[in-house]
Write a protein that holds these residues in place. Structure first.
Motif, PDB file in Angstrom:
ATOM      1  N   UNK A 250      -1.398   6.387  24.844  1.00 12.57           N
ATOM      2  CA  UNK A 250       0.002   5.968  24.926  1.00 12.57           C
ATOM      3  C   UNK A 250       0.485   5.478  23.570  1.00 12.57           C
ATOM      4  N   UNK A 251      -0.352   4.728  22.882  1.00 10.78           N
ATOM      5  CA  UNK A 251       0.041   4.223  21.553  1.00 10.78           C
ATOM      6  C   UNK A 251       0.332   5.382  20.604  1.00 10.78           C
ATOM      7  N   UNK A 252      -0.503   6.417  20.645  1.00 10.44           N
ATOM      8  CA  UNK A 252      -0.295   7.578  19.777  1.00 10.44           C
ATOM      9  C   UNK A 252       0.962   8.338  20.193  1.00 10.44           C
ATOM     10  N   UNK A 253       1.123   8.525  21.498  1.00  9.81           N
ATOM     11  CA  UNK A 253       2.274   9.288  21.985  1.00  9.81           C
ATOM     12  C   UNK A 253       3.593   8.610  21.633  1.00  9.81           C
ATOM     13  N   UNK A 254       3.608   7.297  21.698  1.00  5.45           N
ATOM     14  CA  UNK A 254       4.840   6.579  21.359  1.00  5.45           C
ATOM     15  C   UNK A 254       5.239   6.836  19.897  1.00  5.45           C
ATOM     16  N   UNK A 255       4.244   6.903  19.035  1.00  8.58           N
ATOM     17  CA  UNK A 255       4.527   7.186  17.623  1.00  8.58           C
ATOM     18  C   UNK A 255       5.022   8.624  17.457  1.00  8.58           C
TER      19      UNK A 255
END
Length: 928
Positions: free
Chosen positions: A627-632
């Motif tokens: 999720x952290x990567x996708x948000x970026x």
């Protein structure tokens, strides 16, 4: 002859496109699958074009759109031929109103309180402000009343066939009270300038004959209308004369004439937004087009249940599902009357299967109602989900949610805020009715008259905000000990938040809610008002909780969407295996014949989508990193306008879970999938009532969300994200499929009757309605079932994404359940001990009646055995054995069954067995 208590039910959603004849064509397939009862959505006449049937407009006839009596007869014949029973979804709480298709409602609009059907509706006639006569508010206008009037959207018309007058607002018919016909005829004759013609004189003579208050009355009106339509030339005069009531901006006199006529009716027209604050009839939740029925009235009950009684007497109906039982004034009385009606129709020789749609909150117990076998199974669906999730993973997800939302992972504050919002917007009018009634009660005796209306409103509001379940079940006899404690505990919590002087106001409220105000020796208060208040509060708290919890908080609190299910607890910490066994033992004692559902037309997502999302609790660290990567990656696609961020951070988190749950197993991403996600997102955003809502849509936010979804699902714009999403989705799909097989096995073998929602024999990755009501390809399922007579489990597991594995396992389970029908219907539930390193990954129990038994073993939390979803589980990796002491079965030796042996074909097993010695079945409460 099908069994009185179903072995398994199958829910069909009937519509104009899938009516009785198409249901008839499916019957042989259901029989082959192992189903014993077809469970149909409502079959009575509903609003034309209804996609669900819950807007019944006439309980006395079968739906013409579904095929009418002839189509139903063909369905009945097919069911008899294949030895299947029929259960129908029945709606006693409300009917569809407005438009022009409900004869009872139209009669009430025409005659007001003089209508014999007025008693059937829960209308507070005297609540309309600034109005000399009582009436019912009709919030049907798309604009203000004045604008609709001046634009000529409200039109007075004459029905030549009936001899009647009605105002029309587009498709809405608004009958004119016959007492105004004389006035209308005089104006019409004058406008048409036909007073000296034969027809004109006859019209004036007819009007003059019925002078006086309230004339023509109900007895005289039929003759008046008959004579009116028989006057030669009358229709032509009326057609021309109606110009006197043709409103428009530049026709001031005619606009006033129509306005004055409408103001003298038994109704008041208003903008649809007025409903939340001014509506004066009980609705189904906040749906203006569904008006509550007073089935506590004996005449209303008899009229609405006449067809049901006939179907039972004819042997064409073997069971009933009662919709929204909590909406009724007195569910216990209703169920007693229904049981009496069924016994009158079929005798007392066999039970009639009756289940109720009742949402139970966590740790709430179902009251016993006469003739009721249980609920439709939402609570057991959530129990199954909670035992399959990983509790340690939920702890990690708590922290993830805390970081994303900047709020503690506690549901109660969300629900309380949602209740306050719903009170201020959607259900204000219903709450106002209660507070006015409470104030009248207080004003009825000198000892309580100083409790101001405002203070009483605030006290009642605090009570509602803290009320923890859907409703109590008081009757006119008073409160049970359980309900009394529930009310007293809620009063105590409300009192703790009260900062003004108390001076006994909460004691008064408590005594009004419990009806203790009416006890001997107490200051005298109006008995009808106190009873009405206490019983109406019960009818209010149910919709209040539903709109606040299911339709608001569930769309705000996104810690793990698998737990956001009807009757569930989104903040649940999971369920231990031992607690699961205890719950099932209790169910076997108390409610062994209620339904067990894993998907319904009301669930928030498909059963297999939910099983997938539940598996996120097994890989919380990997999920949080993703999720952290996708948000970026997706940050460039956010819509940013000032302080607006679309979607919000919490909504974006919800979208990623939704995508994983619904991601297609086979084939490439297509436009249809994108549109489905966009439609779901719009509904979810509006239900959540944070950035936008149904009452006040925020176009910029909604457009931003739609654009965001379109962009992140566009390979040309978001290739890296889609590659990462698809990689995780493939693994989660496998973990979800394994969860699904366990879920399916538990549903089919636990105490209760397993219910299968249409089409879920293949993987069910649907979203909330209307997505879960899409057409089902029964031909494909029937063909696949025919080719699976002797399943090759190894081949099916290799091709598990195509859904045939689930279909074959469904039939295998139902075959076993039919073979051991008494064991599963009436047998005891016995926990079986599991030992070994992986004991916590196994649920094992036995169902037993006499010496006949079934041993059930299912796996859970499969991530360690699948390389986190990268491969089908390696069975030899399960280090656990099940203690089967006292049981014997073909192919089993000794007292310990290795899991690797039990899971030879699938990571779930149901084994027919024999018990070493018989045991007396647990005593069952007779509910027939």
């Amino acid at each position: 002859m099908p069994p009185a208590i179903p072995v398994a039910t199958y829910r069909l959603q009937l519509t104009a496109d899938f009516g009785f004849d198409k249901a008839t064509a499916v019957v042989p397939y259901l029989k082959a699958l192992g189903i014993t009862h077809l469970y149909a959505s409502p079959v009575m006449k509903a609003r034309k074009g209804s996609t669900h049937g819950y807007d019944t407009v006439d309980h006395s006839q079968l739906s013409p759109e579904l095929g009418g009596e002839a189509g139903f007869a063909r369905l009945s014949e097919a069911l008899v031929k294949h030895d299947l029973g029929l259960i129908i979804d029945f709606v006693p709480n409300h009917v569809g109103v407005h438009f022009a298709d409900n004869p009872w409602w139209l009669d009430v609009l025409e005659w007001g309180q003089a209508s014999p059907h007025a008693v059937a509706f829960d209308i507070d006639w005297d609540l309309l402000p600034h109005r000399a006569r009582g009436g019912v508010l009709l919030p049907i206008l798309g604009s203000s009343y004045g604008e609709a009037l001046e634009r000529g959207e409200i039109e007075l018309r004459y029905d030549v066939d009936e001899g009647s007058f009605s105002a029309w607002y587009f498709e809405h018919r608004l009958p004119i009270a016959p007492e105004r016909y004389g006035e209308i005829l005089r104006v019409i004759v004058k406008e048409a300038d036909t007073a000296e013609t034969e027809a004109g004189r006859r019209l004036l003579a007819l009007a003059a004959r019925y002078m006086g208050l309230r004339r023509p009355n109900r007895k005289e009106a039929p003759a008046f209308k008959t004579e009116l339509k028989e006057i030669a030339g009358a229709a032509d005069i009326i057609s021309r004369g109606l110009a006197a009531y043709r409103a428009a901006r530049d026709r001031h006199a005619q606009t006033l004439a129509l306005h004055h006529l409408l103001e003298r009716q038994n109704y008041k027209l208003g903008h649809w937004r007025l409903a939340s604050s001014d509506i004066n009839y009980r609705r189904f939740f906040d749906v203006n087009g569904l008006a509550g029925l007073r089935v506590e009235d004996p005449g209303t009950f008899a009229a609405t249940h006449r067809l049901v009684k006939q179907l039972v007497a004819d042997g064409r109906l073997q069971g009933i599902r009662l919709d929204h039982i909590d909406g009724l004034r007195d569910p216990a009385q209703y169920c007693q009357r229904l049981r009496r009606l069924v016994r009158d129709a079929q005798g007392k020789t066999k039970p009639f299967y009756t289940v109720i749609e009742k949402i139970l909150c966590e740790h709430e117990r179902l009251p016993h109602f006469a003739g009721v076998q249980g609920t439709t199974g939402y609570e057991w669906m959530n129990v199954i989900t909670q035992v399959l999730v990983e509790p340690k993973g939920l702890e990690a997800l708590d922290e993830t949610w805390r970081q994303i939302s900047n709020r503690p992972p506690r549901l109660a504050p969300y629900v309380k805020e949602a209740k306050r919002r719903v009170l201020e917007t959607l259900l204000t009018s219903e709450f106002t009715v209660l507070t006015r009634l409470l104030a009248r009660i207080a004003n009825g005796h000198y000892s309580t008259r100083d409790f101001s209306a405002d203070s009483l409103r605030q006290a009642l509001e605090l009570y509602v905000l803290h009320f923890p379940v859907y409703r109590t079940y008081l009757t006119t006899a008073g409160a049970t000990a359980h309900d009394r404690k529930l009310i007293e505990d809620t009063i105590a919590r409300a009192r703790a938040e009260w900062f003004a002087a108390d001076e006994g106001i909460f004691d008064f409220l408590r005594d009004a809610l419990t009806m203790d105000l009416l006890k001997p020796g107490r200051p005298p208060h109006s008995t009808p008002r106190v009873r009405r208040f206490a019983l109406k509060v019960q009818q209010f708290t149910g919709p209040m909780m539903a709109k606040s919890l299911e339709d608001t908080a569930f769309y705000q609190f996104h810690r793990l969407l698998a737990l956001n299910e009807v009757g569930g607890d989104p903040a649940s910490t999971g369920l231990t295996v031992s607690a699961f066994h205890e719950a099932m033992r209790a169910r076997a004692r108390e409610w062994p014949q209620g339904m067990t559902a894993t998907a319904t037309h009301d669930t928030k997502r498909g059963e297999d989508a939910r099983a997938r999302i539940a598996a996120l609790s097994e890989i919380p660290g990997e999920w949080t990193s993703a999720v952290s990567r996708w948000k970026v990656l997706n940050a460039p696609h956010l819509a940013l306008h000032g302080h607006l961020r679309a979607p919000s951070a919490t909504f974006e988190y919800m979208l990623y879970q939704t995508l994983l749950g619904a991601w297609p197993l086979q084939g490439s991403l297509d436009a249809n999938f994108v549109e489905r996600i966009q439609a779901y997102a719009l509904k979810a955003a509006r239900e959540g009532k944070e950035e936008t809502s149904w009452l006040n849509p925020h176009e910029a936010y909604e457009s931003g969300v739609r654009s965001f979804i379109g962009k992140i699902l566009d390979p040309a714009l978001s290739g890296e994200f889609l590659e990462a999403l698809q990689s995780l989705a493939r693994r989660l799909a496998l973990l979800g499929a394994l969860n699904s097989l366990s879920q399916l096995t538990l549903k089919a073998t636990l105490p209760g009757v397993p219910d299968f929602y249409q089409g879920t024999e293949f993987w069910d990755l649907s979203l909330v309605d209307p997505d879960n009501r899409r057409p089902v390809d029964f031909a494909a399922r029937d063909t696949a079932l025919t080719l699976l007579k002797t399943p090759d489990w190894t081949a099916l597991t290799r091709a598990w994404p195509d859904g045939r594995l689930k279909l074959a396992w469904t039939r295998q389970l139902l075959r076993r359940r039919n073979e051991l029908a008494d064991v599963f219907a009436q047998g005891d539930y016995q926990k079986l001990e599991v030992r070994g390193t992986h004991a916590e990954h196994v649920i094992a129990f036995a169902r037993r009646r006499g010496r006949t038994a079934a041993i059930v073993i299912v796996g859970r939390q499969f991530a360690p055995f699948t390389q986190a979803g990268r491969q089908w589980p390696a069975i030899e990796g399960f280090d656990a054995t099940v203690d089967i002491t006292g049981y014997a079965a073909a192919g089993l030796a000794g007292k310990a069954l290795p899991i690797a042996q039990a899971f030879h074909d699938l990571p779930a097993a149901v084994i027919a067995a024999r018990a070493a010695s018989p045991i007396r079945p647990a005593l069952q409460r007779a509910r027939a």
